[in-house]
Enzyme design. Structure first.
Site, mmCIF file in Angstrom:
data_model
loop_
_atom_site.group_PDB
_atom_site.id
_atom_site.type_symbol
_atom_site.label_atom_id
_atom_site.label_comp_id
_atom_site.label_asym_id
_atom_site.label_seq_id
_atom_site.Cartn_x
_atom_site.Cartn_y
_atom_site.Cartn_z
ATOM 1 C CG ASN A 1 -4.557 -4.302 3.377
ATOM 2 O OD1 ASN A 1 -3.865 -4.108 2.604
ATOM 3 N ND2 ASN A 1 -3.125 -4.306 3.957
ATOM 4 N NE ARG B 1 -2.345 -1.254 3.880
ATOM 5 C CZ ARG B 1 -2.583 -0.787 4.628
ATOM 6 N NH1 ARG B 1 -3.864 -0.617 4.591
ATOM 7 N NH2 ARG B 1 -2.176 -1.037 5.720
#
Length: 776
Positions: free
Chosen positions: A41, A23
């Site tokens: 996520n 990320r």
């Protein structure tokens, strides 16, 4: 000036994309490519990305996902959907969500990276001599996960509140390695390390590494907590220390693993082939079996009777500092368990089960959620193959050739791992162990239930070995009843063949030839199989060939005492009772250390075999055991595969004399005539060097099986697969390849799963799927 049209894409990324700095990487990539949106996520271990921008900027962003991803990240699948632009002005990392759009890989544990280790050695950083330093690219993952998605609050790191400096790094997009790194910590806010006596008293130790090094140098044995469990650490260069560890652990001969400071030390104790150091230094940090260097300072008691040593490199800061602090630069670092029990993961276990084994304990206070043993690999015919698939590799998945319903497989009896399956994915668990040992079935159940939960599975079938006595059968029946699933029995060697075929994603319906060689598998005729040539698809198989059957007097006792297997093999070869007794007497095989009841036991064993009152076997393992006893290599099996491993070691430097067994017809199949091989050995016992005999018999078994496989493969396409526990034997594989080469055929070994029983659950899944889905 005309502005290009703004478009929006929703990307769903699966693979190893949680717990690897993915990320933060996406955030930086979006900023650099000038696109807006978010990354999040999701609860299936997948990542969702929404990006908006011009077509060229979006194309550059997608290209960067592949070309610039973090070192440990793996993109298995990228799903792209065009959506309506929402007018995002910047790019953000959103709080993780529990919703699941796709299932993705759960990240395995990674060894400490070079950057983190450099910080551990750098006095100018706050991570100086911090034992548990990690970043987005390294450190524990699976072993500390309670659930998905991989966020700090879902791991055993959640009890450690970030200090001001770690919080600053965690929130800084410019900090490539620590921005949103869930395992981040430092000496002020991370796991603490303590030293204990074996009665549970904590000692006031300022520097646990230096203290541990001093104690180890003095000859003490320490229980040291690592990533997936405890190790027992001790000097590997002193015979008395190794002997004492063996006595305390009740482990007379099974080899101990070593940990070396770096590859320069590995080269002093072993002879790593080209490329071995890259494997040792990889993020997975496995144990690698390597040829022992002549004159090595490692005590011969570390791996008695073998010509290899198992070596790994440090994969935590604590281990690195410890190995730098001991003079040898290498130590025994073996599993911290009582014989017959799983490796300890808690202090309670250590104080209970390692009392009388370890002298002291060094432990950190981070909970180990999943027990994860060290992975073990070796070279077979120059190819890397798994002996044990665990830390660093599990629980990454393999792809099925077809879509699967939700499924569970409980594996075999020894060296077991289970598996779950869904979509086109098969997820083997980490190595669990032997199901006949206390607590291992419960461990298998715990892990299988965890995977069922995190992947939200509703199993339609539960696969189990057809052996009626396996200890995991009640677990399989319980799971099947609980989920209303079908219980599917799978023949052991069929599962081996299917697991090997899986690596090439052989399509359902296609047949391949597989040589499946191991110690024991319950055959469809109720006999003990283990030296088989199968023509198999996932749906079924034909037994095209096998080793010549012989009786195993005493059943399981013949596996423990190779002389009993030898008696059975000689009886099957037509030798009379007195002839057999004379050979045993001449070879010194009637003493009580080689056969517990001496001559009487040998006579009874012969008569049981002659009367047909002993199990009938085609086992490669027991054949190798018998030959090992005859050649004076091994007379007792202290651990799984020991006689065969000693026989392979005894062949080092030996010359192959080219003997090839005959193939004969028996009960509708070809049989490799091991009776003739035994006769050849008996004729040459006093004529040829033991190393030549050892080399020849193993190559001969391979040639016989290879020739049988070549005949079975007529009219079929594809390679011949070699699987089963004996498939890691270099000499047997060489013999197989020699025979197949004459027919223009290729032999292929598994590389993503262990050829032995640790890979069998994946094969069980495919065989069970073929039955419930009606694959041809």
């Amino acid at each position: 000036m005309h502005e290009p049209p703004r478009r929006a894409l929703r990307l769903r990324v699966t693979g190893i994309v949680q717990g690897v700095g993915f990320r933060p990487f996406v955030y930086r990539l979006a900023i650099s490519r000038g696109v807006s949106g978010y990354v999040v996520n999701l609860g299936g271990s997948e990542v969702e990305i929404h990006v908006e921008g011009s077509p060229s900027r979006l194309a550059g962003f997608i290209e960067g996902l592949y070309l610039e991803r973090p070192p440990p990240a793996r993109i298995e699948e990228l799903e792209i959907e065009e959506v309506r632009p929402q007018g995002f002005k910047g790019f953000t990392i959103k709080r993780s969500e529990k919703r699941k759009s796709k299932r993705s890989m759960i990240p395995p544990d990674f060894g400490i990276c070079r950057d983190c280790l450099k910080e551990v050695h750098d006095p100018s950083t706050r991570f100086y001599r911090y034992y548990w330093n990690s970043c987005a690219w390294c450190g524990p993952r699976f072993s500390m996960m309670y659930t998905v998605p991989y966020d700090r609050e879902n791991t055993s790191m959640r009890k450690y509140s970030l200090c001001r400096d770690c919080r600053r790094d965690y929130e800084d997009p410019g900090n490539i390695r620590r921005f949103h790194a869930q395992g981040i910590s430092c000496p002020r806010c991370g796991p603490r390390t303590y030293v204990y006596t074996m009665d549970g008293r904590r000692l006031p130790v300022e520097d646990p590494v230096e203290w541990a090094a001093e104690k180890i140098e003095e000859g003490y044995i320490l229980a040291v907590k690592g990533v997936g469990g405890f190790h027992l650490a001790a000097l590997a260069s002193r015979d008395d220390v190794v002997e004492e560890l063996r006595r305390r652990k009740r482990r007379p001969t099974k080899p101990f693993a070593l940990m070396a400071r770096d590859c320069s030390v590995v080269e002093k104790i072993a002879e790593p082939p080209p490329g071995a150091c890259s494997v040792l230094e990889s993020a997975e940090r496995p144990i690698l079996l390597l040829p022992r260097r002549p004159g090595s300072p490692v005590s011969p008691l570390v791996a008695p009777g073998l010509d290899t040593v198992g070596v790994m490199l440090p994969y935590t800061g604590f281990q690195a500092l410890l190995l730098e602090s001991v003079r040898d630069g290498f130590l025994i670092m073996t599993s911290g368990n009582k014989s017959g029990y799983p490796m300890c993961t808690t202090l309670e276990c250590v104080f209970t089960h390692l009392r009388g084994i370890a002298d002291y304990v060094v432990a950190h206070d981070r909970e180990i959620v999943h027990r994860v043993d060290d992975s073990v690999l070796r070279y077979t015919e120059g190819e890397l193959v798994f002996l044990r698939r665990a830390r660093g590799y599990a629980p990454t998945w393999l792809y099925s050739p077809e879509q699967l319903p939700d499924m569970v497989a409980v594996g075999a009896e020894l060296q077991t791992a289970g598996a779950v399956a869904f979509e086109d994915k098969i997820v083997p668990t980490q190595y669990i162990g032997d199901m006949d040992e206390p607590g291992q079935v419960e461990e298998l159940e715990k892990e299988l239930r965890w995977f069922i939960e995190v992947y939200s599975l509703r199993p339609r079938a539960v696969a189990v070995d057809m052996h009626p006595g396996y200890h995991n059968r009640p677990l399989a029946a319980r799971l099947a009843e609980e989920y209303g699933a079908e219980l599917v029995e799978v023949q052991h060697h069929h599962a081996h063949a299917a697991a090997a075929m899986l690596e090439d994603r052989v399509p359902p319906g296609e047949k391949r030839v597989a040589i499946t060689i191991d110690g024991t598998g319950y055959g469809t005729d109720g006999t003990v199989w283990g030296g088989e040539v199968l023509v198999a698809s996932y749906a079924g198989f034909t037994r095209a060939a096998s080793l010549h059957p012989f009786r195993l007097p005493g059943g399981d006792a013949a596996a423990e005492w190779p002389v009993k297997a030898l008696v059975g093999l000689m009886q099957a070869s037509g030798l009379g009772e007195e002839e057999v007794l004379e050979i045993l007497r001449r070879r010194g095989l009637l003493s009580r250390d080689k056969l517990p009841h001496g001559e009487l036991e040998a006579r009874v064993s012969y008569r049981l075999a002659a009367a047909g009152k002993a199990p009938l076997a085609t086992s490669t393992g027991r054949t190798l055991d018998a030959l090992a006893a005859l050649l004076g290599v091994a007379w007792h099996r202290g651990y799984e595969g020991e006689p065969a491993m000693r026989l392979e070691a005894a062949a080092r430097g030996g010359r192959d004399h080219g003997y090839t067994p005959r193939l004969v017809q028996m009960e509708g199949r070809l049989v490799v005539d091991t009776r003739g091989l035994l006769e050849w050995v008996l004729d040459n016992l006093d004529r040829l060097p033991p190393a030549d005999l050892a080399a020849t018999v193993q190559r001969a078994l391979g040639r016989g099986l290879g020739e049988a496989a070549a005949r079975a493969a007529r009219g079929l396409s594809g390679p011949v697969y070699i699987s089963g526990g004996a498939a890691v034997n270099t000499l047997i594989v060489q013999g197989v390849r020699e025979a197949l080469k004459d027919h223009g055929l290729e032999a292929r070994l598994p590389h993503r799963l262990p050829p032995g029983d640790g890979g069998i659950a994946a094969g069980q899944v495919l065989v069970a799927a073929s039955r419930i889905l009606g694959w041809d």
